[in-house]
Each structure stands twice: as structure tokens, then as C-alpha cells.
Design an enzyme around this catalytic site. Structure first.
Site, PDB file in Angstrom:
ATOM      1  N   GLU B  57       0.811  -1.218   0.000  1.00 57.15           N
ATOM      2  CA  GLU B  57       0.000   0.000   0.000  1.00 57.15           C
ATOM      3  C   GLU B  57       0.847   1.271   0.000  1.00 57.15           C
ATOM      4  O   GLU B  57       0.427   2.302  -0.519  1.00 57.15           O
ATOM      5  CB  GLU B  57      -0.937  -0.005   1.219  1.00 57.15           C
ATOM      6  CG  GLU B  57      -2.009  -1.093   1.176  1.00 57.15           C
ATOM      7  CD  GLU B  57      -1.511  -2.476   1.582  1.00 57.15           C
ATOM      8  OE1 GLU B  57      -0.392  -2.571   2.140  1.00 57.15           O
ATOM      9  OE2 GLU B  57      -2.225  -3.459   1.347  1.00 57.15           O
ATOM     10  N   PHE B  82      -6.047  -0.073   5.021  1.00 57.92           N
ATOM     11  CA  PHE B  82      -4.667  -0.096   4.515  1.00 57.92           C
ATOM     12  C   PHE B  82      -4.233   1.258   3.933  1.00 57.92           C
ATOM     13  O   PHE B  82      -3.056   1.617   3.993  1.00 57.92           O
ATOM     14  CB  PHE B  82      -4.525  -1.181   3.457  1.00 57.92           C
ATOM     15  CG  PHE B  82      -4.986  -2.537   3.926  1.00 57.92           C
ATOM     16  CD1 PHE B  82      -4.568  -3.050   5.150  1.00 57.92           C
ATOM     17  CD2 PHE B  82      -5.851  -3.306   3.160  1.00 57.92           C
ATOM     18  CE1 PHE B  82      -4.994  -4.289   5.593  1.00 57.92           C
ATOM     19  CE2 PHE B  82      -6.282  -4.547   3.603  1.00 57.92           C
ATOM     20  CZ  PHE B  82      -5.860  -5.047   4.812  1.00 57.92           C
TER      21      PHE B  82
END
Lengths: 272, 312
Positions: B57, B82
């Protein structure tokens, strides 16, 4: 230009770059000399031999991109940009002062600075982004990114490394300033990186190791990267923290301690 | 109103397909959740402009920044836990600080994520994102407004965070939705209590207003979809006409939309306020509806707060 002649010219630029870095840091009273001095030849070779760029037109769409991922080497980047003509060298004396464009770590608004930096480990991903965009647009520009070696401890570096090889970014060259020292001490004591070249090879990168002060080797390395197809290249440049100033060399203390203003003349005399 | 349901994620996928056809600079970047987020439909039509970076991410966010630097309009996202959860530094330093044109659109905001449990239930994202300078923060109320918002922000330069919901939700804007940047929508007008809601709590606010009406209490309902920049004038107007305000959000009451409303009113027009939201706690596994009940995020909770403010 003959390589031998060119090397002489680049060496002179490197010497002047060190002088500008130390003057700016002494005036600022804070900042990071060690990791600026170690990578001088890397940036000088890029900006004065390798990269296609136009200081009179910093936003030229086809320019090669350079990202400084080790943002604490801002004095190095600013000194090189000033010599290239992006802004007047006198402005270097405003480094880290209130109201100055020359922030302690690079920020937008400085001609020639492509992106802010300072938080370690994120520059390679930016370079993946511009490299992908270049491919999408069918453009020939290349992206260069300079990372520190301590920065290799950041997980995001390896996320970016995986993605660059997945997308076959042969228009991307990363450079690691392998000076062996980070803020708390030796990289191999704080968090060992070796075998560093093997790690990058395992991530499917073209790996080139050079002496970071051998300009002919550096030029060859960058040329080899340009000629490599289907995968990105990382140049691991073996360097010395604080290079050029005897008491700063190999010293973790001078990672983040500037030269004293009243000792500057003695310090500069070491540059010859 | 509220009889139809639709998924925000499907609406987002539709928006991406239209954006892809309209603007060749739009690119989509995902992180192994592109099927779930429906951003993957973009790949079927525009494979060369779709990039999946895997479960990474931080890289997702920074690559989006790099592409924006090169003139692209990246739509990047995954589950809210995330991004922003795992990538605040990258959002701050790579996107917001240089004011880049990156659109972060994430699904699975709030506890209605359900059985996956607290590890996947992001109830802090509004607080995180609205504290970052230059960041725009939007929480759409339904699928119709999601599509309109996802499309509209392509034409507004700068960084955006748009928070979507996992489950299908009641359609509020069946008659259409026109996004006006920074302007809240008045859905109902009444002079006794003002209810400010965002996301899936807007439909609960409308139900609460209906229940209050049967008790003789006239409620206004404001869809504060854009939390930053906040529509201070609409909030002050609401407080002025109602004299008391209830906020409701699927987010921690600390730092979220309710806090933003309280900040505005505290400085410009102080009135009594009750914040309905997640009471500074983590969620747990369970079906969405059961969780919303357990954590006090239903029309009944809004109604109760409104009556409480009136001393009833």
C-alpha cells in the site's frame, strides 16, 4: 568531449560543489554534511554528463527526472542545481532559514526539484510512477533516483523494487550511496544490509557496482544502464561518508552536524 | 426514498469506465483488491492504464504520486484500513505536501465491513485525512452520489480521499446528484433539531427524522458528504434555524465529522451538540446490521440523541 578532459571538468565541478555545501551548512548552523559530501560525484556526473535537462526550462516535458530519495542530502542537490543554473548560487546561503525556498529537506517551488523528500524509503516508488508514465506516453525520458544505504532498511524500497522489475522499467536507474554509515553508526551494526548487491539481483534488477569517486566508472555505469533492456538498473556506488574533509570521513557524528562557521576557512582548505 | 439499494463499489467501477473513456490521463492503480473495489473493471477496457502493485500500500500511494508528477490523474485505492491506515506518511509527504492531483478512493470504511472484524474496520480515517493540509475528504451517502463524486473530482485539481462502504446501501439520490465542491446537501428541513450525517448514516438520519416527525419533532437533515473543505455556512445556518445539532457518522467520535462540525459551531455559533458515532472503541466480527445496532449507529440512536437534546 574526450572522457579524460570531461573527467577533469567534472572533478572541478565536484570540488566546487563540496565548497558550496560546506559554506551553506556552516551558514545554516544545522544540516547533514556527511551524506551530502559522500554523493557529490554521483550527482555531478548525472547533472553535468548524463541527464538531459534544461535549467532555463525546468518543466521541459521531455527532461530526464531526478528524485533525491535521501532528502537529507538537500545541500548537495541545491549546490548542483545552482551550479547548473537553476537558481543563483548566492541563494544557497539562505538554506534552512525562515522564508527561504531552500528548505532543510527539498520541497516543491525550487526550480529543478521534482518532488519533496525527507521521509526515507519513498523516492524509488515516485521514480516507478514517472517511469510508468513515460512508457504510457511513449516518451524517451529516463528517471534517476538517489537513495541512501541506510534507507535500504525501509520496507517500501523493496515494494518499489519488486514493482519496477514487474513493469520492466528499463527507463529507471537507481543509485545507492553506499557509504556504510547511518545516524546511529555503521549500517552493518545498526541493521546489516549485506549482501546488498545479491538482494537487488534477487529482485531481478541489473546491478552495477562502482567506485563512487571514479568518474570514468560512473560514466560507464550510467551508459550501461541506458543500454539495458527490459529491467531496471541499480548502481551501487561505494563511497565514503563525509568525503573530502578528513575529520568528517567515516564519522557518524557528521551525519547531522555542520562545520562550525569560525572553522570554515580551515575546513575548505582541505579541498585544495 | 430508501427502498432501493445499490453498491457504492459498483458505482465507482462505472465512474472509472466513463472517466477512462473521457480522459486518457486517468490511470487506475490497485493493491490486490481491485476485484473487490471494482476498479478492476477499468482493466478490461483500458489494460495499459491499469496497474496492480500487489499487497504494497505504501508503494501504491507513492507510485500514484509519481504518476501525478508526470501529468496523470491516478485513481488509487484499496480497503480504508490499509490506505490511509498503512500509508499516512506517503499520503502526507508524497501527495499532500506537493499538492498532487491524486484521487485516493477506498472501500470498506467503518465497522459495517462486518465479519472480518476490527482489524479491517477503519474508524479513524476521516480524522487522519482531515488533519493533513491540502487534503480533501469526502464520504458519499449512496451509490448515486459516489459515481457523481468519483467523476467530478477528476476535474478538481489536488488530492482527494473518498471513503466508500463495503455493503450495498439505500439509494438516497434516486433523482440524481450534482456534486458541488465543498457544499453540503439539505435533504430535509425542520426547525426543532438539525441532524448532520455522512456516508451510510445519512439514510439512518432520514429514518430518524421520520420517526421524530411522528413524535411532533421537526428535524432538518444535512448530508455533509464533503468533510473537508467543510461547508461551515450550511452548518451555521442549520444551527441557527434548529438551535441544537446531532451529528452521526460511522467513525470514531474523536476527530471525525462530528468533531469537525463541533469545531465550526464552537467558533461560529455555539449550540448544544450530541455526537453519534463509534465511541472511541474498536469493532468486532458480526453482520453489518448487528454491528451497527451494537455500536449505536442506527436511526434509533439518532432519534434518542435528538430527543435527549430537547430534554425529552
Amino acid at each position: 568531449m574526450e572522457t579524460a578532459q570531461e573527467v577533469v571538468r567534472l572533478k572541478e565541478t565536484a570540488r566546487n560543489t563540496r565548497k558550496l555545501i560546506l559554506e551553506a551548512l556552516a551558514e545554516a548552523g544545522s544540516g547533514h554534511p556527511g551524506g551530502s559530501l559522500s554523493a557529490v560525484e554521483l550527482l555531478v556526473t548525472l547533472y553535468f554528463r548524463v541527464m538531459r535537462h534544461d535549467p532555463k526550462n525546468p518543466k521541459w516535458p521531455d527532461r530526464d527526472r531526478f528524485f533525491l530519495s535521501k532528502g537529507h542530502a538537500a545541500p548537495l542537490l541545491y549546490s548542483v542545481l545552482a551550479q547548473a543554473g537553476y537558481f543563483p548560487a548566492e541563494e544557497l546561503m539562505t538554506l534552512r532559514k525562515i522564508g527561504s525556498r531552500l528548505q532543510g529537506h527539498p520541497s516543491m517551488g525550487v526550480p529543478g526539484v521534482e518532488a519533496p523528500a525527507g521521509s526515507e524509503g519513498i523516492g524509488l516508488s515516485l521514480a516507478v510512477g514517472t517511469s510508468l508514465a513515460a512508457k504510457l506516453d511513449g516518451k524517451a525520458y529516463r528517471t534517476y533516483v538517489l537513495m541512501g544505504d541506510g534507507e535500504q532498511q525501509e520496507g517500501q524500497v523493496w515494494e518499489a523494487a519488486m514493482s519496477a522489475s514487474k513493469f520492466r522499467l528499463d527507463n529507471l536507474t537507481a543509485i545507492i550511496d553506499r557509504n556504510g554509515i547511518q545516524q546511529d553508526g555503521l549500517t552493518e551494526q545498526v541493521m546489516p544490509l549485506e549482501p546488498l548487491a545479491a538482494k537487488w539481483r534477487a529482485f531481478n534488477w541489473n546491478v552495477i557496482e562502482v567506485d563512487g569517486y571514479d568518474l570514468a566508472q560512473l560514466i560507464d555505469g550510467f551508459d550501461l544502464a541506458i543500454g539495458t533492456r527490459n529491467r531496471p538498473t541499480v548502481i551501487i556506488a561505494h563511497t565514503v561518508k563525509g568525503k573530502g574533509i578528513s575529520f568528517m570521513e567515516w564519522s557518524p557524528h557528521y551525519h547531522g552536524t555542520p562545520p562550525a562557521k569560525d572553522k570554515l576557512r580551515d575546513v575548505l582548505s582541505e579541498l585544495g | 426514498m430508501l427502498s432501493k439499494v445499490a453498491a457504492m463499489r459498483d458505482a465507482y467501477g462505472d465512474a472509472l469506465l466513463e472517466l477512462g473513456a473521457e480522459n486518457k490521463d486517468v490511470v487506475v492503480i490497485g493493491a490486490d483488491t481491485t476485484g473487490s473495489l471494482k476498479s478492476g473493471v477499468f482493466a478490461s477496457k483500458f489494460p495499459e492504464r491499469f496497474f496492480n502493485v500487489g499487497i504494497a500500500e505504501q508503494n501504491l500511494v507513492s507510485i500514484a504520486a509519481g504518476m501525478a508528477l508526470a501529468g496523470k490523474i491516478p485513481y488509487a485505492g484499496t480497503y480504508a484500513i490499509f490506505v490511509p491506515g498503512k500509508s499516512v506518511d506517503q499520503i502526507r509527504n508524497n501527495i499532500a505536501y506537493p499538492n498532487l492531483n491524486v484521487k485516493i478512493v477506498c472501500s470498506h470504511g467503518g465497522i459495517s465491513v462486518g465479519p472480518d472484524g476490527a482489524s479491517h474496520q477503519q474508524v479513524e480515517d476521516i480524522a487522519i485525512m482531515r488533519a493533513i493540509p491540502k487534503m480533501n475528504v469526502i464520504v458519499p451517502a449512496d451509490a448515486v452520489s459516489t459515481k457523481a463524486i468519483a467523476k467530478a473530482i477528476a476535474a478538481i485539481p489536488g488530492p482527494f480521499y473518498v471513503r466508500l462502504t463495503r455493503s450495498s446501501t439505500p439509494v438516497i439520490y434516486d433523482g440524481g446528484f450534482r456534486y458541488e465542491h465543498g457544499k453540503a446537501n439539505v435533504l430535509k428541513e425542520g426547525g426543532d433539531v438539525g441532524i448532520v450525517a455522512c456516508g451510510i448514516m445519512v439514510s439512518e438520519a432520514l429514518k430518524a427524522a421520520e420517526a421524530l416527525r411522528t413524535k411532533g419533532v421537526a428535524a432538518s437533515v444535512l448530508d455533509l458528504h464533503t468533510i473537508k473543505p467543510i461547508d461551515s455556512d450550511a452548518i451555521v445556518k442549520l444551527a441557527r434555524s434548529c438551535g441544537r445539532v446531532v451529528t452521526v457518522e460511522e467513525h470514531n467520535v474523536m476527530g471525525g465529522m462530528g468533531s469537525a462540525v463541533a469545531e465550526v459551531l464552537g467558533e461560529r455559533y455555539p449550540v448544544p451538540i450530541r455526537r453519534v458515532g463509534v465511541m472511541d472503541t474498536f469493532g468486532e466480527s458480526g453482520e453489518a446490521a448487528d454491528l451497527l445496532r451494537k455500536y449505536g449507529l442506527t436511526a434509533a440512536n439518532v432519534e434518542q440523541a435528538a430527543l435527549g437534546l430537547r430534554g425529552q
